[in-house]
Design a protein around this motif. Sequence first.
Motif, PDB file in Angstrom:
ATOM      1  N   LYS A 124      40.614 -22.402   6.521  1.00 20.09           N
ATOM      2  CA  LYS A 124      40.924 -21.732   7.780  1.00 20.09           C
ATOM      3  C   LYS A 124      40.906 -22.683   8.973  1.00 20.09           C
ATOM      4  O   LYS A 124      41.303 -22.306  10.071  1.00 20.09           O
ATOM      5  CB  LYS A 124      39.916 -20.599   8.014  1.00 20.09           C
ATOM      6  CG  LYS A 124      39.915 -19.550   6.912  1.00 20.09           C
ATOM      7  CD  LYS A 124      38.805 -18.534   7.146  1.00 20.09           C
ATOM      8  CE  LYS A 124      38.695 -17.552   5.985  1.00 20.09           C
ATOM      9  NZ  LYS A 124      37.567 -16.606   6.157  1.00 20.09           N
ATOM     10  N   ASP A 125      40.395 -23.908   8.755  1.00 16.06           N
ATOM     11  CA  ASP A 125      40.324 -24.877   9.846  1.00 16.06           C
ATOM     12  C   ASP A 125      41.708 -25.493  10.040  1.00 16.06           C
ATOM     13  O   ASP A 125      42.208 -26.211   9.170  1.00 16.06           O
ATOM     14  CB  ASP A 125      39.291 -25.967   9.522  1.00 16.06           C
ATOM     15  CG  ASP A 125      39.017 -26.877  10.710  1.00 16.06           C
ATOM     16  OD1 ASP A 125      39.982 -27.303  11.377  1.00 16.06           O
ATOM     17  OD2 ASP A 125      37.831 -27.173  10.972  1.00 16.06           O
ATOM     18  N   PRO A 126      42.362 -25.248  11.181  1.00 12.41           N
ATOM     19  CA  PRO A 126      43.733 -25.722  11.368  1.00 12.41           C
ATOM     20  C   PRO A 126      43.864 -27.242  11.401  1.00 12.41           C
ATOM     21  O   PRO A 126      44.958 -27.772  11.239  1.00 12.41           O
ATOM     22  CB  PRO A 126      44.132 -25.116  12.722  1.00 12.41           C
ATOM     23  CG  PRO A 126      42.844 -24.866  13.434  1.00 12.41           C
ATOM     24  CD  PRO A 126      41.857 -24.516  12.363  1.00 12.41           C
ATOM     25  N   TYR A 127      42.744 -27.946  11.591  1.00 10.84           N
ATOM     26  CA  TYR A 127      42.795 -29.405  11.687  1.00 10.84           C
ATOM     27  C   TYR A 127      42.437 -30.101  10.375  1.00 10.84           C
ATOM     28  O   TYR A 127      42.586 -31.312  10.252  1.00 10.84           O
ATOM     29  CB  TYR A 127      41.846 -29.889  12.791  1.00 10.84           C
ATOM     30  CG  TYR A 127      42.128 -29.254  14.126  1.00 10.84           C
ATOM     31  CD1 TYR A 127      43.143 -29.739  14.956  1.00 10.84           C
ATOM     32  CD2 TYR A 127      41.385 -28.159  14.569  1.00 10.84           C
ATOM     33  CE1 TYR A 127      43.410 -29.149  16.181  1.00 10.84           C
ATOM     34  CE2 TYR A 127      41.645 -27.561  15.796  1.00 10.84           C
ATOM     35  CZ  TYR A 127      42.652 -28.060  16.590  1.00 10.84           C
ATOM     36  OH  TYR A 127      42.914 -27.472  17.806  1.00 10.84           O
ATOM     37  N   LYS A 187      41.802 -18.221  19.579  1.00  8.05           N
ATOM     38  CA  LYS A 187      42.430 -19.176  18.661  1.00  8.05           C
ATOM     39  C   LYS A 187      41.353 -19.871  17.821  1.00  8.05           C
ATOM     40  O   LYS A 187      40.380 -20.384  18.365  1.00  8.05           O
ATOM     41  CB  LYS A 187      43.243 -20.208  19.437  1.00  8.05           C
ATOM     42  CG  LYS A 187      43.900 -21.274  18.558  1.00  8.05           C
ATOM     43  CD  LYS A 187      44.692 -22.261  19.414  1.00  8.05           C
ATOM     44  CE  LYS A 187      45.305 -23.373  18.571  1.00  8.05           C
ATOM     45  NZ  LYS A 187      44.332 -24.321  18.061  1.00  8.05           N
ATOM     46  N   ASN A 188      41.556 -19.876  16.519  1.00  8.96           N
ATOM     47  CA  ASN A 188      40.593 -20.512  15.627  1.00  8.96           C
ATOM     48  C   ASN A 188      40.637 -22.033  15.795  1.00  8.96           C
ATOM     49  O   ASN A 188      41.675 -22.661  15.603  1.00  8.96           O
ATOM     50  CB  ASN A 188      40.890 -20.145  14.166  1.00  8.96           C
ATOM     51  CG  ASN A 188      39.907 -20.783  13.204  1.00  8.96           C
ATOM     52  OD1 ASN A 188      38.747 -21.005  13.537  1.00  8.96           O
ATOM     53  ND2 ASN A 188      40.363 -21.073  12.002  1.00  8.96           N
ATOM     54  N   GLU A 189      39.497 -22.634  16.135  1.00 10.91           N
ATOM     55  CA  GLU A 189      39.407 -24.088  16.296  1.00 10.91           C
ATOM     56  C   GLU A 189      38.696 -24.740  15.112  1.00 10.91           C
ATOM     57  O   GLU A 189      38.523 -25.959  15.095  1.00 10.91           O
ATOM     58  CB  GLU A 189      38.676 -24.425  17.606  1.00 10.91           C
ATOM     59  CG  GLU A 189      39.434 -24.022  18.864  1.00 10.91           C
ATOM     60  CD  GLU A 189      40.718 -24.825  19.043  1.00 10.91           C
ATOM     61  OE1 GLU A 189      40.757 -25.990  18.615  1.00 10.91           O
ATOM     62  OE2 GLU A 189      41.680 -24.278  19.612  1.00 10.91           O
ATOM     63  N   GLY A 190      38.261 -23.930  14.151  1.00  8.47           N
ATOM     64  CA  GLY A 190      37.705 -24.481  12.925  1.00  8.47           C
ATOM     65  C   GLY A 190      36.218 -24.759  12.970  1.00  8.47           C
ATOM     66  O   GLY A 190      35.481 -24.248  13.811  1.00  8.47           O
ATOM     67  N   THR A 219      36.034 -20.314  17.999  1.00 16.92           N
ATOM     68  CA  THR A 219      37.319 -19.853  18.528  1.00 16.92           C
ATOM     69  C   THR A 219      37.316 -20.047  20.028  1.00 16.92           C
ATOM     70  O   THR A 219      36.257 -19.955  20.679  1.00 16.92           O
ATOM     71  CB  THR A 219      37.596 -18.369  18.209  1.00 16.92           C
ATOM     72  OG1 THR A 219      36.602 -17.546  18.860  1.00 16.92           O
ATOM     73  CG2 THR A 219      37.577 -18.104  16.710  1.00 16.92           C
ATOM     74  N   LYS A 252      42.913 -28.334   7.019  1.00 15.38           N
ATOM     75  CA  LYS A 252      43.537 -27.738   5.838  1.00 15.38           C
ATOM     76  C   LYS A 252      44.634 -28.596   5.220  1.00 15.38           C
ATOM     77  O   LYS A 252      44.884 -28.521   4.013  1.00 15.38           O
ATOM     78  CB  LYS A 252      44.079 -26.343   6.161  1.00 15.38           C
ATOM     79  CG  LYS A 252      45.165 -26.298   7.224  1.00 15.38           C
ATOM     80  CD  LYS A 252      45.553 -24.851   7.512  1.00 15.38           C
ATOM     81  CE  LYS A 252      46.660 -24.770   8.557  1.00 15.38           C
ATOM     82  NZ  LYS A 252      47.006 -23.359   8.861  1.00 15.38           N
ATOM     83  N   ASN A 253      45.279 -29.457   6.032  1.00 18.18           N
ATOM     84  CA  ASN A 253      46.325 -30.323   5.485  1.00 18.18           C
ATOM     85  C   ASN A 253      45.760 -31.556   4.780  1.00 18.18           C
ATOM     86  O   ASN A 253      46.502 -32.330   4.187  1.00 18.18           O
ATOM     87  CB  ASN A 253      47.289 -30.752   6.595  1.00 18.18           C
ATOM     88  CG  ASN A 253      48.119 -29.591   7.116  1.00 18.18           C
ATOM     89  OD1 ASN A 253      48.383 -28.638   6.393  1.00 18.18           O
ATOM     90  ND2 ASN A 253      48.505 -29.657   8.372  1.00 18.18           N
ATOM     91  N   LYS A 264      41.643 -32.261  17.861  1.00 18.15           N
ATOM     92  CA  LYS A 264      40.452 -31.406  17.834  1.00 18.15           C
ATOM     93  C   LYS A 264      39.380 -32.035  18.714  1.00 18.15           C
ATOM     94  O   LYS A 264      38.891 -33.130  18.422  1.00 18.15           O
ATOM     95  CB  LYS A 264      39.945 -31.244  16.398  1.00 18.15           C
ATOM     96  CG  LYS A 264      38.827 -30.218  16.220  1.00 18.15           C
ATOM     97  CD  LYS A 264      38.440 -30.114  14.744  1.00 18.15           C
ATOM     98  CE  LYS A 264      37.377 -29.034  14.509  1.00 18.15           C
ATOM     99  NZ  LYS A 264      36.980 -28.963  13.087  1.00 18.15           N
TER     100      LYS A 264
END
Length: 361
Positions: free
Chosen positions: A325-328, A118-121, A114, A330-331, A58
């Motif tokens: 919703k943040d792809p970086y 693409k969603n960047e969070g 975005t 959420k894990n 990110k």
Amino acid sequence: MKQKEIPQYALFVNVKDLKEMQRDIWSEEAVQATMKFNKKRYDIDLLLRGSHIRKMKKKSYYIEFYSPKIFQRAKEIHLNAEYKDPSLMRNKLSLDFFSSLDVLSPQSQFINLTINGKNEGIYLQLESVDELFLKKRNLADGSIFYAVDGDANFSLMSDLDKKPKTTLLSGYEDKAVKQGDEEKLEQFIFNLNTWTNTEFEQNIEKYLHVDRYLSWLVGIICMQNYDGFVHNYALYRNHESGRFELIPWDYDATWGRDVNGKVMEGDYVRAQGFNTLTARLLAVDSIKKRYIKKMNNVLNNQFTVEYMKPIVYQMHEELKPYILKDPYVKNNIEQFYEEPAFILSFIKDRTAYIKNNLLAF
């Protein structure tokens, strides 16, 4: 209470330019792009920013506006990824805390980003420290230097290679500098290193806003930002008073975690701080007493669990709906939920350490 909505910024970049930016992460050449916000289009220059963050998944970004030239009373903004901070809040908590201490500090807000759809969070938008920063606060005209590396340590010696500096402007980058002020900064650094103790005590107030510096020192000690003593600040020379002031910058490595997000125990940074200027100030008995008085006041009123708890949890609640919703992030959601308690625990530990060590110097 209605949930505060985080603004949505949409960036659009030529695919070829975006791939090249991602390939050559150290490039300082901006690419042309478009930003859309609130149904309005802005033509921008886009650039990666930061140092170690460029290697992360990110990225952080710098945006300069050229049509129209002004956005939210600024000509440029910084979008920080806060990738290594599991709370995403430390930078904003820090800058807001400095403001509560009457330290000049950039405004910040969370946004959702975005790029090409693409969603960047979640990102933290930081106000740039420039001439518009001064105008928005009705401050006197002046010059601004950015402290960009460890040589901005107020010393005649390099913090990087431990050798004499070849220039006293080493470590600084001109941001909005007026003619003659580079020489004023060199003179200030030379004087504070060569004055006798008596000369220092008699003259330092003419060159430095000592009260604001002590407030900044209280803030950085409380939050425990190790890097901020020798860089991660802007230096403002007020042309009306002729004095320098520090403006904090990039304070994610705070509140109990380092720049990599690892735990930083509450005794990591000493209560006296670092750098040559701080050492000389605290060697003056009257200034040291002012610092201790300020510190005790903040430890009793602002750097407390009671004061910070509602601030921390309100900010945390603001981010919650966007975290999944943040792809970086959420894990790592469990750690995000645990961070408010971690931060409050740090405040207790750090307060105990500072109080014990204030008595020792």
